[in-house]
Design an enzyme around this catalytic site. Sequence first.
Site, short mmCIF file in Angstrom:
data_model
loop_
_atom_site.label_atom_id
_atom_site.label_comp_id
_atom_site.label_asym_id
_atom_site.label_seq_id
_atom_site.Cartn_x
_atom_site.Cartn_y
_atom_site.Cartn_z
N GLY A 71 -6.81 -58.94 66.82
CA GLY A 71 -7.26 -58.46 68.12
C GLY A 71 -6.36 -57.41 68.74
O GLY A 71 -6.84 -56.42 69.30
N THR A 72 -5.05 -57.61 68.65
CA THR A 72 -4.13 -56.66 69.26
C THR A 72 -4.25 -55.27 68.64
O THR A 72 -4.34 -54.27 69.35
CB THR A 72 -2.68 -57.16 69.14
OG1 THR A 72 -2.53 -58.36 69.92
CG2 THR A 72 -1.69 -56.12 69.64
N ASN A 151 -9.90 -65.07 78.31
CA ASN A 151 -9.25 -66.08 77.47
C ASN A 151 -8.59 -67.20 78.26
O ASN A 151 -8.35 -68.28 77.71
CB ASN A 151 -8.21 -65.42 76.57
CG ASN A 151 -7.23 -64.56 77.35
OD1 ASN A 151 -7.63 -63.62 78.03
ND2 ASN A 151 -5.95 -64.87 77.27
N GLN A 179 -12.50 -63.66 72.42
CA GLN A 179 -12.86 -65.03 72.80
C GLN A 179 -14.36 -65.28 72.73
O GLN A 179 -14.79 -66.41 72.51
CB GLN A 179 -12.36 -65.34 74.22
CG GLN A 179 -10.87 -65.53 74.33
CD GLN A 179 -10.36 -66.77 73.61
OE1 GLN A 179 -11.10 -67.70 73.32
NE2 GLN A 179 -9.07 -66.78 73.29
N SER A 199 -11.12 -61.06 66.43
CA SER A 199 -10.01 -61.63 65.66
C SER A 199 -10.48 -62.90 64.97
O SER A 199 -11.15 -63.74 65.58
CB SER A 199 -8.83 -61.95 66.58
OG SER A 199 -7.72 -62.40 65.84
N HIS A 201 -8.82 -65.60 63.79
CA HIS A 201 -8.22 -66.91 64.01
C HIS A 201 -8.77 -67.64 65.23
O HIS A 201 -8.44 -68.80 65.47
CB HIS A 201 -6.68 -66.81 64.08
CG HIS A 201 -6.14 -66.26 65.36
ND1 HIS A 201 -5.58 -67.05 66.32
CD2 HIS A 201 -6.04 -64.99 65.82
CE1 HIS A 201 -5.16 -66.31 67.33
NE2 HIS A 201 -5.43 -65.05 67.05
N THR A 237 -3.52 -50.97 52.11
CA THR A 237 -4.32 -51.80 51.21
C THR A 237 -4.92 -52.98 51.97
O THR A 237 -4.19 -53.70 52.67
CB THR A 237 -3.46 -52.33 50.05
OG1 THR A 237 -2.91 -51.21 49.34
CG2 THR A 237 -4.29 -53.17 49.09
N CYS A 325 0.02 -65.71 74.23
CA CYS A 325 0.80 -64.51 73.97
C CYS A 325 1.91 -64.31 75.00
O CYS A 325 2.75 -63.43 74.85
CB CYS A 325 -0.12 -63.29 73.94
SG CYS A 325 -1.43 -63.44 72.71
#
Length: 380
Positions: A71-72, A151, A179, A199, A201, A237, A325
């Site tokens: 996400g960042t 979030n 989110q 993202s 995760h 890669t 974060c």
Amino acid sequence: MERIYLDHAATSPMHPQVIEVMMRMMQEDYGNPSSIHSFGREARQVLDRAREVMASSIGAIANEIIFTSGGTESDNHAIFGVARANQNKGKHIITSEIEHHAVLHACEELEREGFEVTYLPVNNEGVIEVDTVKKALRDDTILVTIMYANNEVGTIQPIAEIGKLLVNHQAVFHTDAVQAYGLLPIDVNEANIDLLSVSAHKINGPKGIGFLYCRKDISLPSRLFGGEQERKRRAGTENVPAIAGFLEAVKVSQQNRGAKSTHFQQLREMFLQTLIENGIKFKQNSSLAETLPHVLNLSFPGTNVEAMLVNLDLVGIAASSGSACTAGSIDPSHVLVAMFGKGDERLANSIRFSFGYGNTLEQAGVAGKEVSKIVQRFQA
């Protein structure tokens, strides 16, 4: 003591199917997707299939998906890319006061480079009024970046209405959907979204992988220099095992999105009902009607957030005070400050509980009872 994880908005456990797919990829399909031999072609097929599925999940086309590290990076790529590609048209950017720090800190960096940023306020439920966006728009506005859902408190923003507002404006529209993705239906064309960040995760996929949707007519220069991966938009890669795991997580999340949302709402209701039955005094920070189904941010008068979190951890319950974060920060939540003001008591006594994969109704009830015991000790 059973440990109960109620911090899924920070990160979510990987789904067993995701782990299985990744293990197989690491053992068997280890080719470089840029290689022309059979090993490389097999890896390339995984990337192509993932790109198609992820694009389809938001109403996009495959070549509009850029794989990132999460996400960042997706937020940064969108914001810096659009700003620098369009600064000849203007240097004004619009965002909100409750964005994730990946957006806020990127905007602050652009301010140091000479860009002007308008930070929109929210109401006391954490919602951005469309009219405030309209009033902030200028002829030299080149980017509007508003998160899809918050979030910390879970509020869902009027993204489609904002997108409609920008149809005939030069400003590019970006939304951080980290989110929201996997829980809410998203169609980038219906909502007139130009760029969208995701993202893995947060949807029971691996950490370190995400994607940035970029509408095909948007100019977005690469921020990394090296090879010609991702159609020259993101050198390096590709992380094939992580992308394969991400693909599996997307499949799982899309297959049972409705049932999952209903289950999370039931968990939330069980938790709240347990608090009520135990006579706990609390306030909800946002409205249940317009929030993500898995996020619940509560204020407990007479308590202290740090002491609450320590006591919760001692009985095996994982929760948080907001964004992971900013863990360890002594500053109050910038989201709650935007909603209630700097002097409000809720800044010092609010806890975020977020439900997810693996949580049961029994766990929600047990967690509610344990939270009640702790709060009662403080409120006594």
